[in-house]
Design a protein around this motif. Structure first.
Motif, mmCIF file in Angstrom:
data_model
loop_
_atom_site.group_PDB
_atom_site.id
_atom_site.type_symbol
_atom_site.label_atom_id
_atom_site.label_comp_id
_atom_site.label_asym_id
_atom_site.label_seq_id
_atom_site.Cartn_x
_atom_site.Cartn_y
_atom_site.Cartn_z
ATOM 1 N N LEU A 66 5.244 -5.610 8.595
ATOM 2 C CA LEU A 66 3.892 -5.930 8.154
ATOM 3 C C LEU A 66 3.878 -7.132 7.220
ATOM 4 N N GLY A 67 5.050 -7.671 6.946
ATOM 5 C CA GLY A 67 5.146 -8.798 6.038
ATOM 6 C C GLY A 67 4.897 -8.363 4.608
ATOM 7 N N SER A 68 4.481 -9.310 3.784
ATOM 8 C CA SER A 68 4.237 -9.067 2.369
ATOM 9 C C SER A 68 2.735 -8.913 2.141
ATOM 10 N N PHE A 69 2.370 -7.948 1.303
ATOM 11 C CA PHE A 69 0.944 -7.706 1.050
ATOM 12 C C PHE A 69 0.746 -7.108 -0.333
ATOM 13 N N SER A 70 -0.484 -7.179 -0.810
ATOM 14 C CA SER A 70 -0.872 -6.663 -2.126
ATOM 15 C C SER A 70 -1.581 -5.329 -1.975
ATOM 16 N N PRO A 71 -1.689 -4.561 -3.069
ATOM 17 C CA PRO A 71 -2.451 -3.312 -3.011
ATOM 18 C C PRO A 71 -3.887 -3.581 -2.548
ATOM 19 N N GLY A 72 -4.404 -2.674 -1.758
ATOM 20 C CA GLY A 72 -5.767 -2.810 -1.252
ATOM 21 C C GLY A 72 -5.836 -3.484 0.103
ATOM 22 N N THR A 73 -4.729 -4.019 0.572
ATOM 23 C CA THR A 73 -4.700 -4.653 1.884
ATOM 24 C C THR A 73 -4.659 -3.589 2.979
ATOM 25 N N MET A 74 -3.895 -2.539 2.719
ATOM 26 C CA MET A 74 -3.736 -1.442 3.686
ATOM 27 C C MET A 74 -4.635 -0.280 3.266
ATOM 28 N N VAL A 75 -4.739 0.713 4.125
ATOM 29 C CA VAL A 75 -5.549 1.888 3.792
ATOM 30 C C VAL A 75 -4.915 2.646 2.628
ATOM 31 N N LYS A 76 -5.725 3.422 1.918
ATOM 32 C CA LYS A 76 -5.318 4.076 0.679
ATOM 33 C C LYS A 76 -4.048 4.918 0.827
ATOM 34 N N ALA A 77 -3.968 5.769 1.839
ATOM 35 C CA ALA A 77 -2.799 6.646 2.003
ATOM 36 C C ALA A 77 -1.522 5.831 2.198
ATOM 37 N N PHE A 78 -1.638 4.718 2.882
ATOM 38 C CA PHE A 78 -0.499 3.822 3.115
ATOM 39 C C PHE A 78 -0.078 3.173 1.790
ATOM 40 N N ASP A 79 -1.053 2.623 1.062
ATOM 41 C CA ASP A 79 -0.781 1.993 -0.234
ATOM 42 C C ASP A 79 -0.148 2.969 -1.220
ATOM 43 N N GLU A 80 -0.599 4.219 -1.204
ATOM 44 C CA GLU A 80 -0.075 5.217 -2.144
ATOM 45 C C GLU A 80 1.426 5.423 -1.952
ATOM 46 N N VAL A 81 1.910 5.285 -0.754
ATOM 47 C CA VAL A 81 3.344 5.401 -0.487
ATOM 48 C C VAL A 81 4.049 4.100 -0.849
ATOM 49 N N VAL A 82 3.544 2.996 -0.347
ATOM 50 C CA VAL A 82 4.216 1.708 -0.500
ATOM 51 C C VAL A 82 4.312 1.283 -1.968
ATOM 52 N N PHE A 83 3.269 1.485 -2.746
ATOM 53 C CA PHE A 83 3.246 1.009 -4.128
ATOM 54 C C PHE A 83 3.620 2.088 -5.143
ATOM 55 N N ASN A 84 4.111 3.211 -4.680
ATOM 56 C CA ASN A 84 4.581 4.279 -5.555
ATOM 57 C C ASN A 84 6.012 3.950 -5.978
ATOM 58 N N LYS A 85 6.246 3.815 -7.281
ATOM 59 C CA LYS A 85 7.582 3.439 -7.750
ATOM 60 C C LYS A 85 8.632 4.501 -7.421
ATOM 61 N N ASP A 86 8.200 5.713 -7.082
ATOM 62 C CA ASP A 86 9.146 6.771 -6.709
ATOM 63 C C ASP A 86 9.562 6.703 -5.239
ATOM 64 N N THR A 87 8.881 5.872 -4.449
ATOM 65 C CA THR A 87 9.286 5.665 -3.051
ATOM 66 C C THR A 87 10.505 4.760 -3.057
ATOM 67 N N ASN A 88 11.592 5.252 -2.503
ATOM 68 C CA ASN A 88 12.843 4.489 -2.496
ATOM 69 C C ASN A 88 12.787 3.336 -1.505
ATOM 70 N N ILE A 89 13.280 2.188 -1.947
ATOM 71 C CA ILE A 89 13.372 1.007 -1.088
ATOM 72 C C ILE A 89 14.365 1.293 0.040
ATOM 73 N N GLY A 90 13.971 0.965 1.277
ATOM 74 C CA GLY A 90 14.859 1.119 2.427
ATOM 75 C C GLY A 90 14.889 2.500 3.047
ATOM 76 N N GLU A 91 14.149 3.440 2.494
ATOM 77 C CA GLU A 91 14.144 4.817 2.993
ATOM 78 C C GLU A 91 12.923 5.058 3.879
ATOM 79 N N VAL A 92 13.115 5.789 4.970
ATOM 80 C CA VAL A 92 11.997 6.121 5.858
ATOM 81 C C VAL A 92 11.168 7.220 5.191
ATOM 82 N N VAL A 93 9.861 6.983 5.078
ATOM 83 C CA VAL A 93 8.938 7.933 4.463
ATOM 84 C C VAL A 93 7.871 8.315 5.484
#
Length: 121
Positions: free
Chosen positions: A74-101
């Motif tokens: 999806l390339g690089s994007f800022s909060p609010g670009t994707m739907v809320k549920a998607f953003d909540e995962v992507v911008f959550n600091k507890d979501t590990n980089i490189g891990e499938v969620v």
């Protein structure tokens, strides 16, 4: 001393050498990939192959999103670009980089998400 004196001119000429300029802080951004499908059954089929088949190949094979052709990128994007549920995962600091969620359900279907990079969070 006048403003036009050689000493004053030299002071002003060299002022840029003494100032430290820092790049502006990078904003909140993320780089992510995903696989989008319509049913939980499709998610289960894909999850069975995670770890043995590269994520990009699974995205090309299964994703209904046009990003599937790019391995789900999806390339690089800022909060609010994707739907809320998607953003909540992507911008959550507890979501590990490189891990499938996922699966993450949105109005588009079910997503498996990999965050490749996140800044400013």
């Amino acid at each position: 001393l006048s403003k036009n004196s050689p000493i004053e001119k030299k002071k002003h000429k060299n002022i840029h050498k003494t100032l430290k300029y820092a790049a502006p802080p990078e904003g909140i951004k993320a780089t992510a990939r995903h696989i989008l499908v319509k049913t939980p059954e499709e998610i289960n089929t894909i999850l069975e192959q995670i770890g043995t088949t590269p994520f990009a190949n699974l995205a090309q094979q299964y994703s209904t999103c046009p990003s599937g052709a790019r391995g789900g990128s999806l390339g690089s994007f800022s909060p609010g670009t994707m739907v809320k549920a998607f953003d909540e995962v992507v911008f959550n600091k507890d979501t590990n980089i490189g891990e499938v969620v996922g699966p993450v359900q949105t109005q588009f279907g079910y997503h498996l998400i990999v965050v490749d990079k996140r800044t400013g969070v």
